[in-house]
Write a protein that holds these residues in place. Sequence first.
Motif, PDB file in Angstrom:
ATOM      1  N   SER A  27       0.828  -1.205   0.000  1.00 21.61           N
ATOM      2  CA  SER A  27       0.000   0.000   0.000  1.00 21.61           C
ATOM      3  C   SER A  27       0.863   1.256   0.000  1.00 21.61           C
ATOM      4  CB  SER A  27      -0.903   0.041   1.233  1.00 21.61           C
ATOM      5  OG  SER A  27      -1.818  -1.013   1.224  1.00 21.61           O
ATOM      6  N   VAL A  28       0.304   2.329  -0.524  1.00 21.96           N
ATOM      7  CA  VAL A  28       0.966   3.633  -0.518  1.00 21.96           C
ATOM      8  C   VAL A  28       0.533   4.394   0.726  1.00 21.96           C
ATOM      9  CG1 VAL A  28       1.187   5.846  -1.711  1.00 21.96           C
ATOM     10  CG2 VAL A  28       1.058   3.721  -3.032  1.00 21.96           C
ATOM     11  N   PHE A  29       1.475   5.029   1.385  1.00 23.41           N
ATOM     12  CA  PHE A  29       1.174   5.796   2.591  1.00 23.41           C
ATOM     13  C   PHE A  29       1.488   7.279   2.389  1.00 23.41           C
ATOM     14  CE2 PHE A  29      -0.021   2.437   5.347  1.00 23.41           C
ATOM     15  CZ  PHE A  29       0.669   1.326   4.898  1.00 23.41           C
ATOM     16  N   SER A  30       0.661   8.127   2.968  1.00 22.18           N
ATOM     17  CA  SER A  30       0.900   9.569   2.916  1.00 22.18           C
ATOM     18  C   SER A  30       2.004   9.968   3.884  1.00 22.18           C
ATOM     19  CB  SER A  30      -0.381  10.319   3.278  1.00 22.18           C
ATOM     20  OG  SER A  30      -1.425   9.959   2.408  1.00 22.18           O
ATOM     21  N   SER A  31       2.125   9.203   4.947  1.00 16.02           N
ATOM     22  CA  SER A  31       3.043   9.556   6.016  1.00 16.02           C
ATOM     23  C   SER A  31       3.471   8.270   6.704  1.00 16.02           C
ATOM     24  CB  SER A  31       2.296  10.466   6.995  1.00 16.02           C
ATOM     25  OG  SER A  31       3.030  10.694   8.156  1.00 16.02           O
ATOM     26  N   LEU A  32       4.733   8.185   7.077  1.00 16.24           N
ATOM     27  CA  LEU A  32       5.197   6.994   7.765  1.00 16.24           C
ATOM     28  C   LEU A  32       6.028   7.422   8.965  1.00 16.24           C
ATOM     29  CD1 LEU A  32       6.020   3.645   6.302  1.00 16.24           C
ATOM     30  CD2 LEU A  32       7.598   4.543   8.001  1.00 16.24           C
ATOM     31  N   GLN A  33       5.754   6.800  10.098  1.00 16.89           N
ATOM     32  CA  GLN A  33       6.464   7.137  11.317  1.00 16.89           C
ATOM     33  C   GLN A  33       7.217   5.922  11.856  1.00 16.89           C
ATOM     34  OE1 GLN A  33       3.242   8.621  13.831  1.00 16.89           O
ATOM     35  NE2 GLN A  33       3.512  10.692  13.046  1.00 16.89           N
ATOM     36  N   THR A  51       7.794  12.354   2.179  1.00 12.37           N
ATOM     37  CA  THR A  51       8.076  12.505   0.743  1.00 12.37           C
ATOM     38  C   THR A  51       8.806  11.274   0.236  1.00 12.37           C
ATOM     39  OG1 THR A  51       8.299  14.872   1.105  1.00 12.37           O
ATOM     40  CG2 THR A  51       9.135  13.991  -0.980  1.00 12.37           C
ATOM     41  N   GLY A  52       8.373  10.735  -0.906  1.00 13.86           N
ATOM     42  CA  GLY A  52       9.053   9.591  -1.501  1.00 13.86           C
ATOM     43  C   GLY A  52      10.522   9.886  -1.695  1.00 13.86           C
ATOM     44  N   GLY A  53      11.383   8.967  -1.245  1.00  6.67           N
ATOM     45  CA  GLY A  53      12.816   9.161  -1.377  1.00  6.67           C
ATOM     46  C   GLY A  53      13.444   9.956  -0.242  1.00  6.67           C
ATOM     47  N   GLU A  54      12.619  10.434   0.661  1.00  9.03           N
ATOM     48  CA  GLU A  54      13.123  11.273   1.757  1.00  9.03           C
ATOM     49  C   GLU A  54      14.071  10.501   2.665  1.00  9.03           C
ATOM     50  OE1 GLU A  54       9.935  12.978   4.032  1.00  9.03           O
ATOM     51  OE2 GLU A  54      11.273  14.119   5.334  1.00  9.03           O
ATOM     52  N   VAL A  55      15.143  11.153   3.084  1.00 12.99           N
ATOM     53  CA  VAL A  55      16.088  10.582   4.043  1.00 12.99           C
ATOM     54  C   VAL A  55      16.196  11.553   5.216  1.00 12.99           C
ATOM     55  CG1 VAL A  55      18.473   9.856   4.458  1.00 12.99           C
ATOM     56  CG2 VAL A  55      17.403   9.403   2.237  1.00 12.99           C
ATOM     57  N   PHE A  63      16.790   7.291   8.535  1.00 13.64           N
ATOM     58  CA  PHE A  63      15.486   6.792   8.095  1.00 13.64           C
ATOM     59  C   PHE A  63      15.316   7.138   6.620  1.00 13.64           C
ATOM     60  CE2 PHE A  63      13.955   6.129  12.413  1.00 13.64           C
ATOM     61  CZ  PHE A  63      14.739   7.019  13.136  1.00 13.64           C
ATOM     62  N   GLN A  64      14.773   6.190   5.871  1.00 10.04           N
ATOM     63  CA  GLN A  64      14.522   6.440   4.453  1.00 10.04           C
ATOM     64  C   GLN A  64      13.115   6.004   4.104  1.00 10.04           C
ATOM     65  OE1 GLN A  64      17.571   5.036   1.850  1.00 10.04           O
ATOM     66  NE2 GLN A  64      16.683   6.052   0.086  1.00 10.04           N
ATOM     67  N   PHE A  65      12.439   6.813   3.304  1.00  5.68           N
ATOM     68  CA  PHE A  65      11.115   6.495   2.789  1.00  5.68           C
ATOM     69  C   PHE A  65      11.290   6.118   1.328  1.00  5.68           C
ATOM     70  CE2 PHE A  65       6.851   5.936   3.044  1.00  5.68           C
ATOM     71  CZ  PHE A  65       5.972   6.993   2.951  1.00  5.68           C
ATOM     72  N   GLY A  66      10.717   4.994   0.906  1.00  6.86           N
ATOM     73  CA  GLY A  66      10.876   4.552  -0.471  1.00  6.86           C
ATOM     74  C   GLY A  66      10.275   5.530  -1.461  1.00  6.86           C
TER      75      GLY A  66
END
Lengths: 111, 117
Positions: A27-33, A51-55, A63-66
């Motif tokens: 699933s796609v998430f708007s925000s991940l904690q 944000t996608g790709g955010e580090v 922490f990295q968001f895909g």
Amino acid sequence: TQLLEQSPQFLSIQEGENLTVYCNSSSVFSSLQWYRQEPGEGPVLLVTVVTGGEVKKLKRLTFQFGDARKDSSLHITAAQPGDTGLYLCAGAKNNFNKFYFGSGTKLNVKP
Amino acid sequence: GAGVSQSPRYKVAKRGQDVALRCDPISGHVSLFWYQQALGQGPEFLTYFQNEAQLDKSGLPSDRFFAERPEGSVSTLKIQRTQQEDSAVYLCASSSRTDYSGANVLTFGAGSRLTVL
């Protein structure tokens, strides 16, 4: 059935080692904690990524968001015994008031 | 208070008994959440309040579960006719703000551990 799968489930390492834990979903998430929880306590928020790709870096934690906002990772450099705990990821979809938690990675850092 | 306070910390109930779990959120926090955490699992959403209004109760497992926050501060989670599968830690969280994504920044209490025999 949990929306977010975390791996590994358990991790036991020596002080000074590096480690990465993963949080995956279809699933796609708007925000991940990311949270850390110690025995007998509630989870404590470490970071939010949106944000996608955010580090994001927090001292020795990265922490990295895909890119597709479906997965995330937490990397710890030079782990210390104080890092021991249960690491939980939690994602919010469109409803920012409802977070879906993974089942966690239990980390033990031995001195 | 300084943090979210939950009571009792531990509760043992016989199957079929009713239980009430209390949450004192951080003073001034508008939003309040209840989560259920089974052994070895992550927390699962139960319900959400904004002030005294219960805006989402989609996670309550059955009609035996009931939550209220009558004056917009203290909240009580009530479980009627408890069953063994209700055994879990019940976590309360409160929030006064959202982060830049719009997501609530939650402060959790230590939880109430319910054991149903």
